[in-house]
Design an enzyme around this catalytic site. Structure first.
Site, mmCIF file in Angstrom:
data_model
loop_
_atom_site.group_PDB
_atom_site.id
_atom_site.type_symbol
_atom_site.label_atom_id
_atom_site.label_comp_id
_atom_site.label_asym_id
_atom_site.label_seq_id
_atom_site.Cartn_x
_atom_site.Cartn_y
_atom_site.Cartn_z
ATOM 1 N N GLU A 3 -27.271 -25.304 -2.974
ATOM 2 C CA GLU A 3 -26.002 -24.989 -3.648
ATOM 3 C C GLU A 3 -26.032 -25.175 -5.163
ATOM 4 O O GLU A 3 -25.231 -24.553 -5.867
ATOM 5 C CB GLU A 3 -24.829 -25.796 -3.067
ATOM 6 C CG GLU A 3 -24.480 -25.423 -1.653
ATOM 7 C CD GLU A 3 -23.160 -26.026 -1.206
ATOM 8 O OE1 GLU A 3 -22.400 -25.328 -0.521
ATOM 9 O OE2 GLU A 3 -22.899 -27.196 -1.540
ATOM 10 N N TRP A 42 -20.511 -24.133 7.451
ATOM 11 C CA TRP A 42 -21.639 -24.179 8.396
ATOM 12 C C TRP A 42 -21.713 -25.523 9.104
ATOM 13 O O TRP A 42 -22.672 -25.800 9.829
ATOM 14 C CB TRP A 42 -22.954 -23.877 7.679
ATOM 15 C CG TRP A 42 -23.429 -24.983 6.750
ATOM 16 C CD1 TRP A 42 -22.663 -25.826 6.018
ATOM 17 C CD2 TRP A 42 -24.796 -25.339 6.465
ATOM 18 N NE1 TRP A 42 -23.444 -26.688 5.281
ATOM 19 C CE2 TRP A 42 -24.759 -26.411 5.538
ATOM 20 C CE3 TRP A 42 -26.030 -24.867 6.896
ATOM 21 C CZ2 TRP A 42 -25.917 -27.008 5.030
ATOM 22 C CZ3 TRP A 42 -27.187 -25.467 6.386
ATOM 23 C CH2 TRP A 42 -27.130 -26.506 5.469
ATOM 24 N N ASP A 43 -20.674 -26.374 8.912
ATOM 25 C CA ASP A 43 -20.758 -27.741 9.412
ATOM 26 C C ASP A 43 -20.911 -27.820 10.929
ATOM 27 O O ASP A 43 -21.347 -28.853 11.446
ATOM 28 C CB ASP A 43 -19.524 -28.526 8.953
ATOM 29 C CG ASP A 43 -19.454 -28.635 7.445
ATOM 30 O OD1 ASP A 43 -19.725 -29.721 6.911
ATOM 31 O OD2 ASP A 43 -19.164 -27.618 6.800
ATOM 32 N N LYS A 102 -29.129 -30.393 -4.959
ATOM 33 C CA LYS A 102 -27.956 -31.187 -4.559
ATOM 34 C C LYS A 102 -28.215 -31.904 -3.242
ATOM 35 O O LYS A 102 -27.790 -33.042 -3.047
ATOM 36 C CB LYS A 102 -26.748 -30.262 -4.429
ATOM 37 C CG LYS A 102 -25.478 -30.943 -3.931
ATOM 38 C CD LYS A 102 -24.360 -29.916 -3.768
ATOM 39 C CE LYS A 102 -23.099 -30.538 -3.206
ATOM 40 N NZ LYS A 102 -22.038 -29.525 -2.994
ATOM 41 N N GLN A 103 -28.895 -31.224 -2.330
ATOM 42 C CA GLN A 103 -29.102 -31.764 -0.992
ATOM 43 C C GLN A 103 -30.331 -31.096 -0.396
ATOM 44 O O GLN A 103 -30.945 -30.226 -1.005
ATOM 45 C CB GLN A 103 -27.883 -31.487 -0.117
ATOM 46 C CG GLN A 103 -27.533 -30.021 0.008
ATOM 47 C CD GLN A 103 -26.218 -29.777 0.701
ATOM 48 O OE1 GLN A 103 -25.964 -30.320 1.755
ATOM 49 N NE2 GLN A 103 -25.364 -28.963 0.080
#
Length: 805
Positions: free
Chosen positions: A500, A361-362, A620-621
């Site tokens: 994630e 998805w970057d 995680k983020q």
């Protein structure tokens, strides 16, 4: 040498330098010294060093993949990889009857690598101690040509000090390469090349051809070698073929204080290239016609100059230098040459083999920057997704859903490439990988379509390919949503969010989570925007679209209903990351930091302890906070209002505070998103995270991952942080909207952009003053809107607006 430019002559902030030879740092340096042109890229490895535990000289062509099956943990696992193509770099040297000279075998007196970003050149200087007061100085200049994307060149200069006599130089094309750049993948088959043949095309030119094992992509490389000592005639070459190598050798005579120059020029083609009949013939022909190194460097530098003008960025100090490095690597991966290719956004650039070169998805973090500088590249990247729309529809049908279900990891043909297993290097165990449940990638694609069309004014794309993608993505979300009578709301179940870490509920038999807030809100946005788009399509086009897709009024009514009733869970007066998040256990953050220090990969730490991060309130983020990255505060509040949920400033601040204390920042994207969000609500803390985003790759904060490839999304995201995040820049409704939040650490900077056909619009923020300059040419005026103000700027006009404190 006519193209020589010393580091001292380069403008400040335009170079990246490494001093000394440090084997432990080589992989990182190789990634950050990669040279590319959007078609192919080569890591910054030393040409005299072969692949081993220290060095990894990989070359990658955009869009070249191959699929292999390996046996892992007792299972047959299929993986598709971006292929490490034959190595064109090898060039080694030695004294007669001596060993080959290299930094791992010969004492190094000085070593320096210098990346000249303005010119796209990698310079290397090494002084080798040969004993008995003999010193050999090696200086190299390398380029991967930005004007002709099929060419690369290496110039090597040898200078003797304290000795004279012959020096043997050997250059080669190496077809023995494998994909072996990521240690945790080494249990997987990495032998992607087969049918390797070599030959001679001319007295100074050799070639190598091969093909990939299953995708059957043919690759042709040709190399021309010339050597000269001062004004003397070129030294004679000998050629030898030892499959899988094509070897050229020359012996040059060294005289103290005199420089011998050896130039290697390479051409690379594949069977995916347009307008060729055969990649080998094309490579041999192209290298035969290529000019010498000096002429190549001149046109290469000119091409880079044009790119830098289009992507002008003026940020002072060290932050500006890092941003320039990030922009350099973005442009090497996604250049105007990319506009002619069928490729997506590889998460780790063309710089290494991490994530197997897959497309995630970057682009969500990359396209917003490209839209305002290289819209033709954005369009090509979106066409990559459109070409795979049929596969996404097939994938949705395979799980009983309508619409299009795009894969979390994409490669050559758009099927799901996410691995079935992943290795925890801390425990050594192979574990199931459920990240393919990140269906929010579809919303990211829809968001990118909308953003691109708003910035470029490309209504043709929006009304055709863009509308088709939005429609099928919206159809998927509406079909996946299920109505819950007890809540009176629609729910999306069995997904994984951007976090994630959380792939399932504690002790659950099946993977997946319910009502991930980010997934639900972005799905509601997709449905709303698609309904809006269908309503404004020209009638003939709307009729065509409805006929082709079978969309009718009843389905549109369902979309409207789902877009207003998707469930957004809350707990403790904050937005829940997913339903049930508030019931998870709290983690002993201080205890884990005390025991482990760096806990960015908390999931691996807990798994190695026999525990699971699924049990804890630990991310995680950014997950919920990604909503503040995608949407301006007013738009986000409107989305929640449409969903029947109150999102005022207090709720958002509490939500930001809540997740700030429960995030390990195990992704390079996390610092970027947190810096972006905090700039709007907790400005005093924003710069810390902006700095973490800037340092992500240069300091290798993930502990060795940058050596496997840069983090392209994070690099592009830092550029967009300056371009849109701190300026509040939006392109919507035919206007540029601005709501600047200058940080004390970055309050003065400028950049140019391309907006709806206006080339070279310049913005500058300077201590409370916003200056916007529209270039003089025959284009319509630009409407600029700030909170409480509207300005229309004519071509050639400059507006200076005082910002509130």
């Amino acid at each position: 040498m006519t193209d020589d430019r010393s580091p001292e002559a380069e403008a400040p902030g335009w170079s990246w330098e490494y001093e000394g030879y440090e084997p432990a740092d080589e992989r990182l340096r190789e990634s950050l010294c990669t040279l590319g042109n959007g078609y192919f890229a080569t890591r910054g490895a030393l040409p005299e060093c072969a692949a081993d535990d220290v060095h990894y000289p990989g070359t990658y062509v955009a869009g070249i993949y191959n699929r292999l099956t390996s046996k892992v943990a007792g299972r047959r696992v299929e993986n598709e990889d971006m292929v490490n193509v034959p190595n064109w770099l090898p060039l080694r040297f030695r004294l007669p009857d001596g060993h080959w000279i290299a930094p791992d075998t010969t004492p190094v007196l000085d070593h320096r690598q210098l990346l000249h970003m303005s010119a796209g050149l990698l310079e290397r200087r090494t002084r080798y101690d040969l004993g008995d007061d003999r010193v050999l100085t090696v200086r190299q200049l390398r380029l991967v040509h930005m004007a002709d994307p099929h060419l690369a060149a290496l110039r090597t200069e040898f200078t003797a000090d304290g000795f004279s006599g012959p020096l043997e130089v050997e250059a080669a094309l190496d077809g023995s390469v494998t994909n072996a750049g990521v240690p945790r993948y080494r249990d997987l088959d990495g032998r992607h090349l087969t049918h390797i043949h070599t030959g001679t095309a001319a007295p100074d030119t050799v070639w190598l051809r091969c093909r990939t094992r299953t995708s059957d992509t043919r690759i042709g490389i040709a190399a021309r070698l010339t050597a000269r000592t001062g004004a003397e005639a070129e030294a004679p070459l000998t050629i030898r073929h030892e499959r899988p190598y094509a070897i050229q050798r020359v012996t040059v005579h060294m005289v103290p204080g005199h420089t011998v120059t050896v130039d290697k020029t390479v051409a690379l083609h594949t069977s995916r290239d347009p307008a060729i009949s055969d990649p080998l013939h094309a490579a041999v022909d192209r290298v035969g016609r290529a000019p010498g190194f000096d002429a190549l460097a001149e046109t290469h530098r000119a091409a880079w100059g044009q790119l830098w003008r289009r992507a002008e960025l003026d940020v002072p100090g060290e932050s500006g230098r890092i941003l320039r490095l990030h922009l350099f690597h973005v442009l090497q991966t996604l250049s105007p040459h990319t506009a002619d290719l069928d490729v997506g956004v590889p998460a780790r650039g063309l710089h290494g083999e991490a994530y197997r070169g897959h497309v995630f998805w970057d682009e969500l973090f990359v396209l917003p920057y490209l839209n305002l500088h290289f819209p033709e590249v954005s369009r090509a990247l979106l066409r990559y997704r459109h070409r795979r729309l049929e596969q996404a529809r097939t994938s949705a049908g395979a799980v009983g859903r309508r619409g299009a279900m795009y894969p979390w990891q994409s490669g050559s043909d758009g099927r799901e490439e996410t691995q079935q297993l992943h290795l925890n290097p801390r425990s050594g165990r192979w574990l199931p990988d459920h990240s393919r449940l990140q269906h929010h990638v579809g919303s990211a694609i829809a968001y990118n379509v909308w953003q691109y069309c708003e910035a470029s004014g490309d209504t043709e794309f929006l009304h055709t390919k863009g509308a088709e993608m939005l429609l099928y993505i919206a159809r998927f979300w509406a079909d996946k949503a299920v109505y819950d009578e007890s809540l009176g709301r629609h729910r999306i179940k069995g997904v994984v969010g951007p976090d994630e870490y959380h792939e399932s509920y504690p002790d659950a038999d099946a993977p997946g989570l319910d009502d991930n807030a980010y997934t639900n809100v972005t799905a509601a946005w997709v449905l709303t925007r698609t309904i809006e788009l269908i309503g404004i399509l020209p009638e003939p086009r709307r009729r065509e679209l409805l006929e082709r897709t079978g969309l009718d009024g009843s389905e549109l009514e369902r979309w409207e209903d789902v877009s207003r009733t998707l469930h957004v869970p809350l707990h403790d007066d904050v937005i829940s990351q997913f339903a049930g998040y508030g019931d998870l256990a709290e983690l002993d953050w201080s205890g884990y930091r005390e025991r482990y220090g760096d806990i960015r990969r908390l999931d691996r730490i807990l798994e190695a302890e026999g525990d699971t991060v699924n049990r804890y309130k630990a991310s995680k983020q950014a997950d919920v906070l990604m909503l503040g990255y995608l949407f301006a505060p007013a738009e986000l509040e409107g989305l929640f209002r449409r969903l029947g949920v109150r999102l005022d400033e207090d709720v958002w601040r509490r939500t930001v505070d809540y997740y700030m204390h429960r995030t390990s920042h195990g992704s390079t994207l996390s610092g970027l998103v947190h810096g972006w969000v905090l700039a709007r609500c907790r400005r005093s803390e924003a710069w810390k995270f902006c700095q973490e985003a800037l340092q992500g790759d240069i300091a290798d904060v993930q502990g060795g991952t940058t050596g496997e490839g840069i983090h392209l999304g994070a690099m592009a995201g830092t550029l967009d942080l300056v371009q849109r995040g701190l300026t509040g820049l939006e392109t919507r409704g035919g206007a540029l909207w601005l709501d600047p939040v200058p940080l004390p650490e970055l309050s003065s900077y400028g950049f140019s952009l391309r907006y709806q056909g206006n080339w070279g619009v310049r913005l500058r923020l300077e201590r409370g003053l916003l200056e916007i300059a529209v270039p003089s040419h025959d284009v319509s005026p630009i409407d600029v809107r700030l909170p409480g103000r509207e300005v229309s700027l004519q071509p050639g006009e400059t507006g200076r607006l005082v910002l509130p404190d």
